[in-house]
Design a protein around this motif. Structure first.
Motif, mmCIF file in Angstrom:
data_model
loop_
_atom_site.group_PDB
_atom_site.id
_atom_site.type_symbol
_atom_site.label_atom_id
_atom_site.label_comp_id
_atom_site.label_asym_id
_atom_site.label_seq_id
_atom_site.Cartn_x
_atom_site.Cartn_y
_atom_site.Cartn_z
ATOM 1 N N LEU A 1 0.826 -1.214 0.000
ATOM 2 C CA LEU A 1 0.000 0.000 0.000
ATOM 3 C C LEU A 1 0.858 1.262 0.000
ATOM 4 O O LEU A 1 0.519 2.255 -0.646
ATOM 5 N N TRP A 2 1.978 1.228 0.717
ATOM 6 C CA TRP A 2 2.880 2.382 0.706
ATOM 7 C C TRP A 2 3.451 2.591 -0.682
ATOM 8 O O TRP A 2 3.601 3.736 -1.129
ATOM 9 N N ALA A 3 3.761 1.514 -1.386
ATOM 10 C CA ALA A 3 4.242 1.639 -2.760
ATOM 11 C C ALA A 3 3.160 2.261 -3.644
ATOM 12 O O ALA A 3 3.450 3.119 -4.490
ATOM 13 N N VAL A 4 1.911 1.841 -3.444
ATOM 14 C CA VAL A 4 0.791 2.409 -4.197
ATOM 15 C C VAL A 4 0.652 3.898 -3.889
ATOM 16 O O VAL A 4 0.436 4.717 -4.798
ATOM 17 N N ASN B 1 -3.998 8.505 -11.140
ATOM 18 C CA ASN B 1 -4.053 7.410 -12.097
ATOM 19 C C ASN B 1 -5.201 6.479 -11.711
ATOM 20 O O ASN B 1 -5.237 5.970 -10.586
ATOM 21 N N VAL B 2 -6.131 6.236 -12.608
ATOM 22 C CA VAL B 2 -7.322 5.431 -12.320
ATOM 23 C C VAL B 2 -6.948 3.990 -11.982
ATOM 24 O O VAL B 2 -7.535 3.394 -11.075
ATOM 25 N N ASN B 3 -5.979 3.423 -12.686
ATOM 26 C CA ASN B 3 -5.572 2.044 -12.406
ATOM 27 C C ASN B 3 -4.987 1.907 -11.006
ATOM 28 O O ASN B 3 -5.268 0.946 -10.297
ATOM 29 N N ILE B 4 -4.180 2.880 -10.617
ATOM 30 C CA ILE B 4 -3.602 2.854 -9.266
ATOM 31 C C ILE B 4 -4.700 3.077 -8.225
ATOM 32 O O ILE B 4 -4.676 2.473 -7.150
ATOM 33 N N LEU B 5 -5.679 3.941 -8.547
ATOM 34 C CA LEU B 5 -6.811 4.153 -7.635
ATOM 35 C C LEU B 5 -7.556 2.847 -7.373
ATOM 36 O O LEU B 5 -7.849 2.501 -6.221
ATOM 37 N N ASN B 6 -7.869 2.127 -8.436
ATOM 38 C CA ASN B 6 -8.610 0.868 -8.296
ATOM 39 C C ASN B 6 -7.800 -0.176 -7.531
ATOM 40 O O ASN B 6 -8.332 -0.896 -6.682
ATOM 41 N N PHE B 7 -6.500 -0.266 -7.835
ATOM 42 C CA PHE B 7 -5.653 -1.227 -7.132
ATOM 43 C C PHE B 7 -5.538 -0.861 -5.650
ATOM 44 O O PHE B 7 -5.612 -1.725 -4.777
ATOM 45 N N GLY B 8 -5.385 0.421 -5.364
ATOM 46 C CA GLY B 8 -5.307 0.872 -3.973
ATOM 47 C C GLY B 8 -6.591 0.594 -3.204
ATOM 48 O O GLY B 8 -6.562 0.183 -2.050
ATOM 49 N N ARG B 9 -7.736 0.811 -3.867
ATOM 50 C CA ARG B 9 -9.027 0.520 -3.231
ATOM 51 C C ARG B 9 -9.148 -0.972 -2.935
ATOM 52 O O ARG B 9 -9.585 -1.378 -1.858
ATOM 53 N N SER B 10 -8.731 -1.783 -3.884
ATOM 54 C CA SER B 10 -8.801 -3.232 -3.716
ATOM 55 C C SER B 10 -7.910 -3.695 -2.561
ATOM 56 O O SER B 10 -8.330 -4.497 -1.718
ATOM 57 N N VAL C 1 1.198 9.453 -5.700
ATOM 58 C CA VAL C 1 1.718 10.811 -5.506
ATOM 59 C C VAL C 1 2.579 11.209 -6.696
ATOM 60 O O VAL C 1 2.456 12.321 -7.232
ATOM 61 N N ALA C 2 3.455 10.298 -7.139
ATOM 62 C CA ALA C 2 4.314 10.588 -8.291
ATOM 63 C C ALA C 2 3.470 10.821 -9.542
ATOM 64 O O ALA C 2 3.739 11.755 -10.319
ATOM 65 N N SER C 3 2.469 10.000 -9.744
ATOM 66 C CA SER C 3 1.586 10.163 -10.898
ATOM 67 C C SER C 3 0.875 11.511 -10.866
ATOM 68 O O SER C 3 0.756 12.188 -11.881
#
Length: 104
Positions: free
Chosen positions: A35-38, A53-62, A43-45
């Motif tokens: 999660l910290w990597a996400v 980034n929508v893909n990172i948002l979805n992965f983070g939510r999951s 933040v970088a994105s």
């Protein structure tokens, strides 16, 4: 009283749950690092593109929901084993037991 304690200590289901709790405590630690990597990637994105980034948002939510499932199991709020011992269904509602107010 001692008989009850001895009975509780000899229950295979209790020891099985403790075993799974140790496994999920370790998995939870790994998921928190991920999660910290996400978070850092998001933040970088955002800094580079000006939007999340929508893909990172979805992965983070999951991952966040998966962490919630693990914590519910570790705190005895559910008997449902999280993934990989059940489906990766992080969007499903969990069937939580009713909590009783001790003041009533």
């Amino acid at each position: 009283m001692d008989e009850q304690i001895n009975y509780n200590l000899t229950q295979a289901s209790t020891w099985k749950r403790i075993f799974f709790m140790l496994i999920f405590a370790a998995i939870g630690g790994l998921v928190r690092m991920l999660l910290w990597a996400v978070i850092i990637l998001q933040v970088a994105s955002t800094l580079l593109t000006g939007k999340a980034n929508v893909n990172i948002l979805n992965f983070g939510r999951s991952l966040s929901t998966y962490t919630y499932h693990i914590l519910l199991f570790l705190t005895f709020n559910t008997e449902t084993l999280p993934f990989p011992f059940s489906d990766w269904n992080v969007t499903a509602e969990l069937q939580l037991p009713e909590t009783k107010n001790p003041e009533k």
